[in-house]
Design a protein around this motif. Structure first.
Motif, short mmCIF file in Angstrom:
data_model
loop_
_atom_site.label_atom_id
_atom_site.label_comp_id
_atom_site.label_asym_id
_atom_site.label_seq_id
_atom_site.Cartn_x
_atom_site.Cartn_y
_atom_site.Cartn_z
N ASP B 10 0.83 -1.21 0.00
CA ASP B 10 0.00 0.00 0.00
C ASP B 10 0.86 1.26 0.00
N ASP B 11 1.99 1.20 0.73
CA ASP B 11 2.91 2.34 0.72
C ASP B 11 3.49 2.54 -0.68
N LEU B 12 3.88 1.43 -1.31
CA LEU B 12 4.43 1.53 -2.67
C LEU B 12 3.37 2.08 -3.63
N ARG B 13 2.13 1.65 -3.44
CA ARG B 13 1.04 2.11 -4.31
C ARG B 13 0.85 3.63 -4.16
N GLU B 14 0.94 4.09 -2.91
CA GLU B 14 0.76 5.53 -2.67
C GLU B 14 1.88 6.34 -3.36
N ILE B 15 3.11 5.85 -3.24
CA ILE B 15 4.24 6.53 -3.88
C ILE B 15 4.07 6.48 -5.40
N ALA B 16 3.69 5.29 -5.91
CA ALA B 16 3.51 5.14 -7.36
C ALA B 16 2.43 6.08 -7.88
N ASP B 17 1.34 6.20 -7.13
CA ASP B 17 0.26 7.10 -7.56
C ASP B 17 0.78 8.53 -7.72
N GLN B 18 1.64 8.94 -6.78
CA GLN B 18 2.20 10.30 -6.86
C GLN B 18 3.12 10.44 -8.07
N VAL B 19 3.94 9.39 -8.32
CA VAL B 19 4.86 9.44 -9.46
C VAL B 19 4.08 9.47 -10.77
N TRP B 20 3.03 8.66 -10.84
CA TRP B 20 2.25 8.63 -12.08
C TRP B 20 1.55 9.97 -12.31
N SER B 21 0.94 10.52 -11.26
CA SER B 21 0.20 11.76 -11.48
C SER B 21 1.13 12.94 -11.74
N ALA B 22 2.35 12.87 -11.21
CA ALA B 22 3.29 13.99 -11.43
C ALA B 22 4.01 13.87 -12.77
N TYR B 23 4.43 12.67 -13.13
CA TYR B 23 5.33 12.55 -14.29
C TYR B 23 4.87 11.60 -15.39
N LEU B 24 4.37 10.42 -15.01
CA LEU B 24 4.10 9.41 -16.04
C LEU B 24 2.70 9.53 -16.63
N ASP B 25 1.77 10.09 -15.87
CA ASP B 25 0.41 10.18 -16.37
C ASP B 25 -0.29 11.42 -15.80
N PRO B 26 0.28 12.60 -16.02
CA PRO B 26 -0.30 13.80 -15.40
C PRO B 26 -1.75 14.06 -15.85
N GLU B 27 -2.11 13.56 -17.02
CA GLU B 27 -3.48 13.81 -17.50
C GLU B 27 -4.46 12.73 -17.06
N GLY B 28 -3.94 11.71 -16.40
CA GLY B 28 -4.82 10.66 -15.89
C GLY B 28 -5.42 9.77 -16.96
N ILE B 29 -4.71 9.58 -18.06
CA ILE B 29 -5.26 8.75 -19.15
C ILE B 29 -4.44 7.48 -19.38
N ARG B 30 -3.29 7.37 -18.71
CA ARG B 30 -2.45 6.18 -18.89
C ARG B 30 -2.04 5.63 -17.52
N PRO B 31 -3.03 5.15 -16.76
CA PRO B 31 -2.73 4.75 -15.37
C PRO B 31 -1.95 3.44 -15.28
N PHE B 32 -1.32 3.26 -14.15
CA PHE B 32 -0.72 1.98 -13.81
C PHE B 32 -1.85 1.01 -13.45
N GLN B 33 -1.80 -0.21 -13.99
CA GLN B 33 -2.83 -1.20 -13.70
C GLN B 33 -2.23 -2.27 -12.80
N GLN B 34 -2.67 -2.30 -11.57
CA GLN B 34 -2.13 -3.30 -10.64
C GLN B 34 -2.60 -4.70 -11.04
N GLY B 35 -1.71 -5.68 -10.97
CA GLY B 35 -2.10 -7.03 -11.38
C GLY B 35 -1.02 -8.04 -11.05
N GLU B 36 -0.96 -9.07 -11.87
CA GLU B 36 -0.01 -10.16 -11.65
C GLU B 36 1.42 -9.69 -11.88
N SER B 37 2.33 -10.34 -11.17
CA SER B 37 3.75 -10.06 -11.38
C SER B 37 4.30 -10.98 -12.46
#
Lengths: 120, 158
Positions: B10-37
């Motif tokens: 959950d901590d990693l997810r929170e950090i990842a959400d911040q990284v995605w919204s700041a740099y990888l997906d600022p427009e919210g159209i290419r989210p990280f999809q949590q799933g199988e490793s």
């Protein structure tokens, strides 16, 4: 105004520059430093109006740079942009006279909030 | 002691959400999809080591294609313009950001190393165990952020 951006990561320097623009701070002279020693020397030589510095850098850390310039009587507005944030670091930054403490990842809104007192 | 400070997925997810919204997906159209490793056949691995009061590693692994997209997003360029150096630097910065944020959850005397990036193979950490992993896909490419703790960490922390 002249802004010095100090970060050992080329990527992060570019992101800081882009975020400054996105935050509405266009048209400033930008100087870059790739480690703490370079940052210190650039503050002396270039006389920037604002320093935006990483914390962990080779040669000198950001807080060492700030301490050194303050010890030399330089009062340039100086703030940190860092991925590490502990209460100890924030206290040390504040005690040394840092103007802001921005945590990576950051948004243009956070830059606007932290830098508007200096950059208007 | 170490149980109280062990970061979770959950901590990693929170950090990842911040990284995605700041740099990888600022427009919210290419989210990280949590799933199988699942490990990419040809991937890029970036890590930072944590030493001092807590011993371990933060590892960011993804396919070369995902690393290329990440570099393009970080550096505001087209994917065709991304060089190997861009990919290496951006993946290192990703590991650095995650590692820096994780550090704030760990005992105060923990240090974060400079990033280490391996292209074309996966990083391995002997005498460690994985304590959490945020796995899934980004742009249909495998992407994972994981934490590995040294097996003697409990002794060191005490």
């Amino acid at each position: 105004m002249k802004i010095l951006i100090a970060d050992d990561s080329r990527v992060m320097r570019q992101i800081v520059i882009r975020t400054l623009r996105q935050a509405g701070f266009d048209g400033h002279d930008l100087v870059e430093a790739a480690d703490g020693r370079q940052a210190h020397d650039a503050i002396v030589a270039e006389k920037p109006d604002l320093v935006v510095s990483d914390w962990n850098m080779p040669e000198m850390t950001g807080i060492q740079v700030l301490d050194a310039v303050r010890a030399a009587g330089n009062t340039v507005p100086f703030g940190f942009v860092t991925s590490e944030c502990t209460p100890e670091m924030q206290n040390a930054a504040e005690a040394a006279g840092a103007l802001f403490f921005i945590i990576k990842p950051f948004t243009p809104e956070r830059f606007k909030e932290a830098l508007s007192t200096v950059l208007g | 002691m170490s149980e109280n400070v062990t970061p979770t997925v959950d901590d990693l997810r929170e950090i990842a959400d911040q990284v995605w919204s700041a740099y990888l997906d600022p427009e919210g159209i290419r989210p990280f999809q949590q799933g199988e490793s699942h490990e990419p056949a040809k991937g890029v691995s970036a890590s930072v080591s944590l030493t001092g009061a807590w011993h371990g590693h933060v590892l960011v692994t993804c396919s070369s294609e995902a690393a290329r997209h990440a570099a393009a997003a970080f550096l505001a360029m087209e994917t065709e313009e991304v060089s190997d150096e861009d990919m290496t630097d951006v993946m290192g910065e990703l590991a650095n950001i995650v590692g820096g944020n994780v550090k704030s959850m760990l005992p105060p005397a923990t240090l974060v190393s400079l990033p280490h990036v391996v292209n074309g193979a996966s990083n391995r950490f002997p005498t460690t165990r994985q304590i959490c992993e945020l796995a899934g896909t980004w742009l249909d490419e495998p992407f994972s952020i994981s934490m590995w703790q040294g097996r003697d960490a409990g002794v060191v922390a005490a």
